[in-house]
Design a protein around this motif. Structure first.
Motif, mmCIF file in Angstrom:
data_model
loop_
_atom_site.group_PDB
_atom_site.id
_atom_site.type_symbol
_atom_site.label_atom_id
_atom_site.label_comp_id
_atom_site.label_asym_id
_atom_site.label_seq_id
_atom_site.Cartn_x
_atom_site.Cartn_y
_atom_site.Cartn_z
ATOM 1 N N VAL A 168 0.868 -1.180 0.000
ATOM 2 C CA VAL A 168 0.000 0.000 0.000
ATOM 3 C C VAL A 168 0.905 1.230 0.000
ATOM 4 N N PRO A 169 1.010 1.928 -1.137
ATOM 5 C CA PRO A 169 1.983 3.017 -1.227
ATOM 6 C C PRO A 169 1.519 4.294 -0.532
ATOM 7 N N ARG A 170 2.485 5.075 -0.103
ATOM 8 C CA ARG A 170 2.198 6.395 0.453
ATOM 9 C C ARG A 170 1.707 7.325 -0.634
ATOM 10 N N ASP A 171 2.318 7.206 -1.812
ATOM 11 C CA ASP A 171 1.965 8.024 -2.974
ATOM 12 C C ASP A 171 1.964 7.096 -4.182
ATOM 13 N N LYS A 172 0.786 6.764 -4.703
ATOM 14 C CA LYS A 172 0.717 5.795 -5.790
ATOM 15 C C LYS A 172 1.375 6.289 -7.072
ATOM 16 N N ALA A 173 1.658 7.602 -7.161
ATOM 17 C CA ALA A 173 2.373 8.139 -8.320
ATOM 18 C C ALA A 173 3.882 8.066 -8.143
ATOM 19 N N ASP A 174 4.354 7.708 -6.927
ATOM 20 C CA ASP A 174 5.785 7.609 -6.663
ATOM 21 C C ASP A 174 6.011 6.533 -5.611
ATOM 22 N N LEU A 175 6.206 5.293 -6.073
ATOM 23 C CA LEU A 175 6.323 4.164 -5.162
ATOM 24 C C LEU A 175 7.535 4.264 -4.259
ATOM 25 N N SER A 176 8.570 4.968 -4.710
ATOM 26 C CA SER A 176 9.809 5.039 -3.950
ATOM 27 C C SER A 176 9.645 5.778 -2.622
ATOM 28 N N LYS A 177 8.542 6.497 -2.436
ATOM 29 C CA LYS A 177 8.303 7.198 -1.163
ATOM 30 C C LYS A 177 7.951 6.231 -0.044
ATOM 31 N N GLY A 178 7.597 4.990 -0.437
ATOM 32 C CA GLY A 178 7.387 3.954 0.568
ATOM 33 C C GLY A 178 5.996 3.879 1.133
ATOM 34 N N ASP A 179 5.810 3.000 2.004
ATOM 35 C CA ASP A 179 4.786 2.789 3.013
ATOM 36 C C ASP A 179 4.649 1.319 3.327
ATOM 37 N N THR A 180 3.492 0.697 3.286
ATOM 38 C CA THR A 180 3.233 -0.525 4.042
ATOM 39 C C THR A 180 3.199 -1.775 3.165
ATOM 40 N N LEU A 181 4.045 -2.755 3.524
ATOM 41 C CA LEU A 181 3.995 -4.074 2.899
ATOM 42 C C LEU A 181 3.207 -4.998 3.811
ATOM 43 N N GLN A 182 2.205 -5.648 3.225
ATOM 44 C CA GLN A 182 1.375 -6.598 3.961
ATOM 45 C C GLN A 182 1.536 -7.986 3.354
ATOM 46 N N ALA A 183 1.135 -9.015 4.104
ATOM 47 C CA ALA A 183 1.115 -10.380 3.589
ATOM 48 C C ALA A 183 -0.219 -11.021 3.951
ATOM 49 N N LEU A 184 -0.628 -11.974 3.134
ATOM 50 C CA LEU A 184 -1.925 -12.615 3.316
ATOM 51 C C LEU A 184 -1.853 -13.658 4.437
ATOM 52 N N GLN A 185 -2.808 -13.566 5.339
ATOM 53 C CA GLN A 185 -2.930 -14.533 6.428
ATOM 54 C C GLN A 185 -4.242 -15.298 6.258
ATOM 55 N N VAL A 186 -4.159 -16.619 6.300
ATOM 56 C CA VAL A 186 -5.320 -17.496 6.170
ATOM 57 C C VAL A 186 -5.614 -18.093 7.541
ATOM 58 N N VAL A 187 -6.885 -18.119 7.917
ATOM 59 C CA VAL A 187 -7.296 -18.591 9.242
ATOM 60 C C VAL A 187 -7.744 -20.043 9.156
ATOM 61 N N SER A 188 -7.208 -20.867 10.036
ATOM 62 C CA SER A 188 -7.572 -22.285 10.079
ATOM 63 C C SER A 188 -9.047 -22.472 10.411
ATOM 64 N N ARG A 189 -9.703 -23.345 9.658
ATOM 65 C CA ARG A 189 -11.097 -23.674 9.946
ATOM 66 C C ARG A 189 -11.206 -24.602 11.158
ATOM 67 N N ARG A 190 -10.087 -25.224 11.524
ATOM 68 C CA ARG A 190 -10.092 -26.180 12.633
ATOM 69 C C ARG A 190 -9.840 -25.506 13.984
ATOM 70 N N THR A 191 -8.929 -24.533 13.999
ATOM 71 C CA THR A 191 -8.514 -23.934 15.264
ATOM 72 C C THR A 191 -8.919 -22.470 15.413
ATOM 73 N N GLY A 192 -9.258 -21.821 14.293
ATOM 74 C CA GLY A 192 -9.546 -20.399 14.344
ATOM 75 C C GLY A 192 -8.301 -19.545 14.458
ATOM 76 N N GLN A 193 -7.128 -20.169 14.364
ATOM 77 C CA GLN A 193 -5.853 -19.464 14.457
ATOM 78 C C GLN A 193 -5.218 -19.337 13.066
ATOM 79 N N PRO A 194 -4.287 -18.382 12.900
ATOM 80 C CA PRO A 194 -3.624 -18.250 11.600
ATOM 81 C C PRO A 194 -2.858 -19.514 11.231
ATOM 82 N N ILE A 195 -2.865 -19.843 9.949
ATOM 83 C CA ILE A 195 -2.031 -20.930 9.433
ATOM 84 C C ILE A 195 -0.659 -20.323 9.161
ATOM 85 N N THR A 196 0.348 -20.763 9.870
ATOM 86 C CA THR A 196 1.660 -20.134 9.814
ATOM 87 C C THR A 196 2.728 -21.110 9.349
#
Length: 541
Positions: free
Chosen positions: A259-287
């Motif tokens: 998620v960029p700080r400025d979508k017209a200039d990616l080099s300004k930075g901001d937030t890298l996220q990763a996808l987390q999937v939740v277990s149907r068995r435990t309700g906890q993240p699959i890690t």
């Protein structure tokens, strides 16, 4: 076929280079694309074979490896070859340290098609037209970026854009590419792990290329797409360790969103996220589960891994933050950060695309799997790979749902490149590799999946492209099997499947408009990597 032949000759190829092979079943008119199937091409030692295409389809080359670049630079002389040896081994040649029997293949990879005006090449007096195909190259040093000038003659067909960054560093080997209309930059990814990441650059000769991995991280990055909010979606190909006696790889790769700080200039930075999937068995993240005394096979044979590869099972997902930074940030290990943030690993999910016309609320990505017919994870635990569907209420949404659209099998495995052909049909291609080709006796194929079909009930995708093996790849396969330090890959691989109308505006983002193949300017390209390294355009037959 006459129009195809004329275009091939104009590009400097012989009419005999055109391939439009017979098929088992024909394409049909109807709602969207409906292509038939052709049989897979057998792998036979020492035997070359042409490609097979579904009835009604044809292909012609737009560039091939031996094409000389119009502005060569040092070791970079040809579209698909470095200048460190002959294009074919000479009689009596012996591979040894410091001596290549054959030039290193540069392996042009993912394709990005754009319609642009006012671009230049090495010849100041030549009109290069307005239709272009861009590639990074996956093999050899330095890495480089090329532009295939689709409107140009053979002498001006391929232009070298860059071999170095703006600060003079050699480019890495590149795997993925896309166009970001917000930043007005080409984006290239490298899956080189600690040396991988994301680079951005321009479209013209002498392009200034910048490494922006300080904000996006280092990792085995391959697939990359931009959504309508200006976010980047990145798919990682980082093969995991193989627990002893399993023939299977640990899930070790992540799906990211930046998620960029400025979508017209990616080099300004901001937030890298990763996808987390939740277990149907435990309700906890699959890690990530590594290999240790308590987990000798890591996360290969867990109930969660099995559930994720079971048709009809729906998982809750959310995005977790793995890094936040700005222009002053230092490069960081994205894979390690994703593990620390309890994101969910997959078995080599190499590429992903948005479903067109769905408001960037549906993202489909491939999982290559183990590419080993002897893997004990084949079948129930994702060893054959597959195709996943992630749905959200909005592209920037924090939560979503994940399910598997297609679970691979021995005949459909090593799934890698992916491209929507129309609103409901997505093309996926195999990269099974030489070892699995030999195990199953078949070369790679490309398939057409219908996103509205329940493949859990036994439906089969259409094989619209059965890749053969060109003579150079046949020679390379023998050298590769012999070892002795031979540096090139063997059998051909299907890469760079790409459907686009070339629109460089935000309205032209892949995922906005449903494609209409061969109509309205929509074109389909793919690269027959390895061997002759030919990039093809698929047309109507």
């Amino acid at each position: 076929m006459k129009h195809v032949t004329r275009r091939v000759v104009a590009a400097g190829f012989s009419a005999g280079a055109v391939l439009a092979l017979g098929a088992v079943s024909a394409t049909a008119a109807g709602p969207g694309v409906r292509w038939g199937s052709v049989p897979a091409v057998p792998k036979t030692a020492g035997v070359s074979a042409p490609n097979g295409l579904a009835d009604g389809l044809a292909e012609h080359p737009v560039a091939q490896g031996s094409m000389r670049i119009e502005n060569p630079d040092g070791d970079v002389q040809y579209y698909g070859y470095h200048a460190d040896g002959p294009m074919l081994p000479q009689p009596g040649a012996v591979q040894s340290p410091g001596h290549n029997v054959e030039a290193t293949k540069s392996e042009p990879d993912k394709n990005t098609y754009l319609r642009l005006r006012g671009l230049h090449g090495a010849d100041a007096g030549y009109n290069y037209g307005n239709r272009f195909l861009f590639q990074g190259h996956e093999h050899g040093t330095p890495g480089y970026i090329t532009r295939v000038n689709l409107d140009a003659d053979a002498a001006h067909r391929v232009t070298l854009l860059a071999t170095k960054t703006v600060d003079g560093r050699p480019l890495p080997a590149f795997d993925g590419s896309t166009w970001d209309p917000f930043a007005k930059k080409l984006l290239f990814t490298s899956e080189e792990g600690a040396d991988g990441g994301v680079w951005q650059g321009g479209t013209d000769i002498g392009a200034k290329v910048q490494d922006i991995s300080n904000v996006l991280g280092r990792g085995g990055y391959e697939g990359i797409q931009t959504d309508s909010a200006g976010n980047l979606w990145i798919v990682e190909d980082a093969g995991g360790a193989t627990p002893s006696g399993t023939g299977a790889k640990l899930p070790n790769s992540f799906v990211y969103r930046f998620v960029p700080r400025d979508k017209a200039d990616l080099s300004k930075g901001d937030t890298l996220q990763a996808l987390q999937v939740v277990s149907r068995r435990t309700g906890q993240p699959i890690t990530f589960t590594g290999i240790d005394a308590a987990h000798p096979t890591g996360g290969v044979f867990t109930d969660d891994t099995k559930d994720m590869h079971t048709y009809g099972t729906v998982f809750d997902t959310r995005w977790v933050t793995v890094h936040q930074g700005d222009a002053s940030s230092a490069p960081f290990d994205a894979n390690a950060a994703a593990k620390a943030a309890k994101a969910t690993p997959f078995k080599r999910p190499e590429n992903g695309v948005f479903r067109p016309g769905a408001g960037f609320r549906e993202f489909f990505f491939t999982e290559t799997g183990d590419t080993n017919a002897d893997s004990k994870a084949n079948g129930a635990y994702g060893g054959w790979g597959g195709v996943f569907r992630l749905t959200q209420d909005a592209p920037s949404g924090d939560k979503g749902k994940l399910t598997i659209l297609f679970n691979g099998d021995k005949a459909h495995t090593g799934l890698d490149n992916i491209s929507f052909i129309d609103r409901n049909h997505v093309a996926v291609t195999e990269d099974a590799g030489d070892a699995l080709h030999t195990q199953r006796g078949l070369l790679d194929s490309a398939y057409l999946l219908d996103v509205n079909t329940d493949y859990g009930k036994g439906a089969q995708p259409a094989r619209f492209l059965a890749e053969g093996r060109d003579p150079s790849a046949t020679v390379d396969s023998a050298w590769s099997a012999a070892g002795n330090g031979f540096q090139n890959d063997g059998d051909n691989e299907i890469t760079g499947i790409h459907t686009s109308d070339g629109d460089p505006t935000v309205a032209g983002l892949l995922g906005v408009k449903p494609p209409t193949p061969f109509r309205g300017g929509w074109r389909i390209f793919w690269t027959q990597q390895h061997g002759d390294n030919t990039t093809w355009e698929i047309t109507e037959g």
